[in-house]
Design a protein around this motif. Structure first.
Motif, PDB file in Angstrom:
ATOM      1  N   GLN A 188       0.842  -1.189   0.000  1.00 21.81           N
ATOM      2  CA  GLN A 188       0.000   0.000   0.000  1.00 21.81           C
ATOM      3  C   GLN A 188       0.879   1.241   0.000  1.00 21.81           C
ATOM      4  O   GLN A 188       1.653   1.457   0.941  1.00 21.81           O
ATOM      5  N   ALA A 189       0.770   1.995  -1.058  1.00 24.72           N
ATOM      6  CA  ALA A 189       1.489   3.255  -1.176  1.00 24.72           C
ATOM      7  C   ALA A 189       0.614   4.381  -0.628  1.00 24.72           C
ATOM      8  O   ALA A 189      -0.610   4.243  -0.567  1.00 24.72           O
ATOM      9  N   PRO A 190       1.214   5.487  -0.237  1.00 24.77           N
ATOM     10  CA  PRO A 190       0.433   6.604   0.309  1.00 24.77           C
ATOM     11  C   PRO A 190      -0.654   7.058  -0.653  1.00 24.77           C
ATOM     12  O   PRO A 190      -0.396   7.270  -1.840  1.00 24.77           O
ATOM     13  N   GLY A 191      -1.868   7.166  -0.136  1.00 29.10           N
ATOM     14  CA  GLY A 191      -2.982   7.642  -0.947  1.00 29.10           C
ATOM     15  C   GLY A 191      -3.563   6.611  -1.892  1.00 29.10           C
ATOM     16  O   GLY A 191      -4.457   6.931  -2.681  1.00 29.10           O
ATOM     17  N   LYS A 192      -3.071   5.387  -1.818  1.00 26.18           N
ATOM     18  CA  LYS A 192      -3.558   4.342  -2.721  1.00 26.18           C
ATOM     19  C   LYS A 192      -4.127   3.175  -1.937  1.00 26.18           C
ATOM     20  O   LYS A 192      -3.865   3.010  -0.747  1.00 26.18           O
ATOM     21  N   GLN A 193      -4.911   2.347  -2.625  1.00 27.40           N
ATOM     22  CA  GLN A 193      -5.469   1.165  -1.992  1.00 27.40           C
ATOM     23  C   GLN A 193      -4.424   0.062  -1.903  1.00 27.40           C
ATOM     24  O   GLN A 193      -3.478   0.011  -2.693  1.00 27.40           O
ATOM     25  N   ARG A 194      -4.616  -0.806  -0.948  1.00 23.91           N
ATOM     26  CA  ARG A 194      -3.737  -1.968  -0.832  1.00 23.91           C
ATOM     27  C   ARG A 194      -3.954  -2.871  -2.051  1.00 23.91           C
ATOM     28  O   ARG A 194      -5.092  -3.110  -2.469  1.00 23.91           O
ATOM     29  N   GLU A 195      -2.849  -3.361  -2.602  1.00 27.45           N
ATOM     30  CA  GLU A 195      -2.939  -4.197  -3.797  1.00 27.45           C
ATOM     31  C   GLU A 195      -2.117  -5.466  -3.633  1.00 27.45           C
ATOM     32  O   GLU A 195      -1.113  -5.489  -2.916  1.00 27.45           O
ATOM     33  N   LEU A 196      -2.559  -6.500  -4.333  1.00 25.46           N
ATOM     34  CA  LEU A 196      -1.821  -7.762  -4.335  1.00 25.46           C
ATOM     35  C   LEU A 196      -0.540  -7.594  -5.134  1.00 25.46           C
ATOM     36  O   LEU A 196      -0.551  -7.084  -6.253  1.00 25.46           O
ATOM     37  N   VAL A 197       0.562  -8.061  -4.551  1.00 29.24           N
ATOM     38  CA  VAL A 197       1.839  -8.104  -5.249  1.00 29.24           C
ATOM     39  C   VAL A 197       2.072  -9.502  -5.811  1.00 29.24           C
ATOM     40  O   VAL A 197       2.357  -9.674  -6.992  1.00 29.24           O
ATOM     41  N   ALA A 198       1.950 -10.496  -4.943  1.00 30.41           N
ATOM     42  CA  ALA A 198       2.151 -11.882  -5.359  1.00 30.41           C
ATOM     43  C   ALA A 198       1.596 -12.810  -4.298  1.00 30.41           C
ATOM     44  O   ALA A 198       1.564 -12.455  -3.114  1.00 30.41           O
ATOM     45  N   ASP A 199       1.158 -13.992  -4.722  1.00 29.85           N
ATOM     46  CA  ASP A 199       0.790 -14.995  -3.737  1.00 29.85           C
ATOM     47  C   ASP A 199       1.182 -16.381  -4.241  1.00 29.85           C
ATOM     48  O   ASP A 199       1.538 -16.562  -5.412  1.00 29.85           O
ATOM     49  N   ILE A 200       1.142 -17.336  -3.306  1.00 35.85           N
ATOM     50  CA  ILE A 200       1.640 -18.684  -3.603  1.00 35.85           C
ATOM     51  C   ILE A 200       0.796 -19.675  -2.820  1.00 35.85           C
ATOM     52  O   ILE A 200       0.505 -19.484  -1.645  1.00 35.85           O
TER      53      ILE A 200
END
Length: 121
Positions: A39-51
């Motif tokens: 989660q970057a400032p001012g942005k929504q949390r986003e998926l980077v990677a999963d396993i």
């Protein structure tokens, strides 16, 4: 009680590398999908990677494909994120997430406290 503890964040220059780790501990009966979000400032949390559990199937955000690698050590209930060729837009707080079942057989998603990654020139 279940805890997820992340480590490995920090300040790195453009093009550099970092390796994040997330260890799950506590009353864990079984682990399922583990992943990294940011989660970057001012942005929504986003998926980077999963396993998934077996480690054979991974999923990446388009923005990190070819640069980041997710892996896991099931014996240690730990998930890793190797981040190479980092860019300023990778700057964010990175969170670990684990889908797991506790010893009481309750299943749910657990989050770590987050670790800051800052990419600068």
């Amino acid at each position: 009680q279940v805890r997820l503890v992340e480590s490995g964040g920090g300040l790195v220059q453009i093009g550099g590398s970092l390796r994040l780790s997330c260890a799950a501990s506590g009353n864990i009966f079984n682990m399922y999908t583990m992943g990294w979000y940011r989660q970057a400032p001012g942005k929504q949390r986003e998926l980077v990677a999963d396993i998934i559990t077996g480690g054979g199937v991974t999923n990446y955000a388009d923005s990190v494909k070819g640069r980041f690698t997710i892996s896991r050590d099931n014996a240690k209930n730990t998930v890793y994120l190797q981040m190479n060729n980092l860019k300023p837009e990778d700057t964010a707080v990175y969170y670990c997430k684990a889908d797991l079942r506790t010893v009481t057989l309750a299943r749910g998603a657990y989050w770590g406290q987050g670790t800051q990654v800052t990419v600068s020139s």
